[in-house]
Design an enzyme around this catalytic site. Structure first.
Site: not given
Ligand code: EPZ
Length: 429
Positions: A22-23, A117, A122, A305, A397
């Site tokens: 998916k991702n 989510c 986020r 995840d 989803r």
């Molecule tokens: C991706 O989300 C995945 N979603 C998430 O999977 C997954 O939990 C996450 O990566 C971590 O592996 C998709 O790929 C569509 P991050 P993403 O940016 O990109 C902080 C699922 O179940 N952050 O790696 O949104 C954030 O708050 C979903 O498939 C900032 O502070 O995650 C978090 O604490 C749920 N500023 C950390 O970084 C930013 O600009 C990691 O988030 C971006 C992120």
């Protein structure tokens, strides 16, 4: 509206085929906008996040031709806008990848802030900072991200935090920027590597994906390609835990064992048997688990995840287990549902302490988000008695044909239509 009904304690036994990731899919589909050409994408998962992304591209003017259940041809020659309104982006958090893709195509993007989510804040500050370092002027007004540049210029970008989304979005914007972009402290998830391989198949020059440093030499034009998505690491891990939870014996096929290493290691630590083959893993368990501690980390650490799914095993593990969620600040909402099934868990911020109990018992519960929903299915399969799970639209989803895949290995699980309260036949006038 539907709910799931599960009668627990059937040992899962047999084979499960894993679908495309998916991702990876939700990043690669927007990436087709970077070429005014046709891309054929294979091994796509048949899930609502993917069909939602197709809908958005179609509304932008692209032609999405469904070849079969897992293959499409996307023609983006006819895309004619860089503006994506709220009604298109609200359905899917990953719609923010359209900003990077549109910046790469037009040096302009005006995209409504996404939904997402419901576990913690986020932010997208790291995405915005990346775009600004590439030379774009970025403002946020009326819940729209407005990014524009005469042209993008390669830049050195050191990520304050490891971010999958920000790494992906910067890659999408940088592949056609003028000069060299270096992303340091980059995310290393399998879907980052898959996106890099897709972009290179389109004629981009992306090196180092899967390591801390990704180097991108901007090119003038990209072209269409044919590409097959990698298997879904989290779907595979989910079924590995489901097999273990029921004391089952399941061969999980069409996986890349290397992507599952941290999950395999944690299951082995709990006393579960995992055997690796070239493109499959076999999970065998007696349904008894040793306590263990889990700390979620960016890849190659234990995936966040997989945190809710692994937690289900710990509810009945022998002793006290601790789960530390280091990626998200509020990803334990589902614990409330597990407690309804008899789990003994104390949550304090990003730490959860599990005291193992002899068994879980079935109950009416709900899916708080995609992976929480998957965890509730595992809990229902493991529990004594009947479990009903509402809000399963979240699960639809990210997991293709999960009811069929589980029934094929002996699970007693089915979908049941919910008649909304007011529509019940013979209800009081
Ligand atoms: C991706 O989300 C995945 N979603 C998430 O999977 C997954 O939990 C996450 O990566 C971590 O592996 C998709 O790929 C569509 P991050 P993403 O940016 O990109 C902080 C699922 O179940 N952050 O790696 O949104 C954030 O708050 C979903 O498939 C900032 O502070 O995650 C978090 O604490 C749920 N500023 C950390 O970084 C930013 O600009 C990691 O988030 C971006 C992120």
């Amino acid at each position: 509206m539907e709910k799931l009904v599960i009668h627990g304690r059937n040992r899962l036994s047999g084979e499960i085929e894993i679908s495309g990731a998916k991702n990876a899919a939700v990043a690669i589909i927007p990436a087709t906008l970077l070429a005014q050409d046709v891309c054929r994408i294979e091994n796509l998962p048949n899930i609502s996040d993917v069909t939602c992304m197709f809908k958005i591209l179609t509304q932008m003017g692209a032609q999405v031709k469904i070849i079969n259940k897992h293959t499409v041809e996307i023609n983006t020659k006819t895309v004619n806008s860089y503006i994506i309104p709220h009604e298109m982006t609200k359905q899917l958090r990953a719609s923010y990848y359209l900003i990077g893709a549109l910046l790469g195509r037009y040096s302009r993007a005006k995209v409504a802030l996404p939904g997402g989510c419901n576990f913690g804040v986020r932010p997208i500050d790291l995405h915005i900072r990346g775009f600004e370092l590439l030379g774009a002027n970025v403002t946020v007004e009326n819940a729209m991200i407005n990014a524009k540049a005469d042209y993008l210029t390669g830049s050195s970008i050191y990520m304050d935090k490891v971010s999958v989304g920000a790494t992906i979005n910067i890659m999408l914007a940088a592949v056609k920027a003028r000069g060299l972009t270096i992303i340091e402290h980059a995310a290393k998830e399998p879907h980052i590597v898959d996106l890099a391989n897709f972009l290179n198949a389109m004629g981009a020059d992306v090196r180092g994906a899967g390591t801390d440093v990704i180097k991108i030499h901007g090119v003038q034009n990209l072209h269409g390609c044919t590409y097959s998505i990698i298997p879904d690491q989290i779907e595979a891990g989910t079924y590995m835990v489901a097999a273990a939870a029921t004391g089952g014996d399941v061969l999980i096929k069409n996986v890349i064992p290397k992507h599952l290493e941290s999950i395999t290691a944690k299951l082995l630590e709990c006393g579960v048997s995992v055997t690796e083959y070239d493109e499959a893993v076999r999970v065998v368990s007696d349904g008894k688990f040793r306590k263990c501690n889990v700390k979620t980390m960016p890849h190659p650490g234990f995936p966040t995840d997989m945190q809710p799914q692994m937690a289900v095993l710990l509810t009945v593990a022998n002793g006290t287990s601790i789960v530390s969620e280091s990626v998200w600040d509020n990803r334990f909402k589902y614990i409330e549902q597990l407690v309804r099934m008899g789990a003994n868990v104390q949550v304090d911020g990003t730490i959860a302490v599990f005291q193992g109990v002899p068994e879980l018992t079935g109950a009416p519960v709900r899916a708080d988000d995609l992976r929480a929903g998957a965890a509730m299915i595992i809990a229902g399969l493991m529990a004594r008695g009947k479990t009903e799970i509402e809000d399963i639209i979240y699960i639809d989803r990210g997991y293709e044909d999960y009811v069929e895949k589980l029934r094929n290995v002996g699970a007693d699980i089915y979908r049941k239509t919910i008649v909304p309260e007011g529509n019940k036949m013979g209800s009081a006038g």
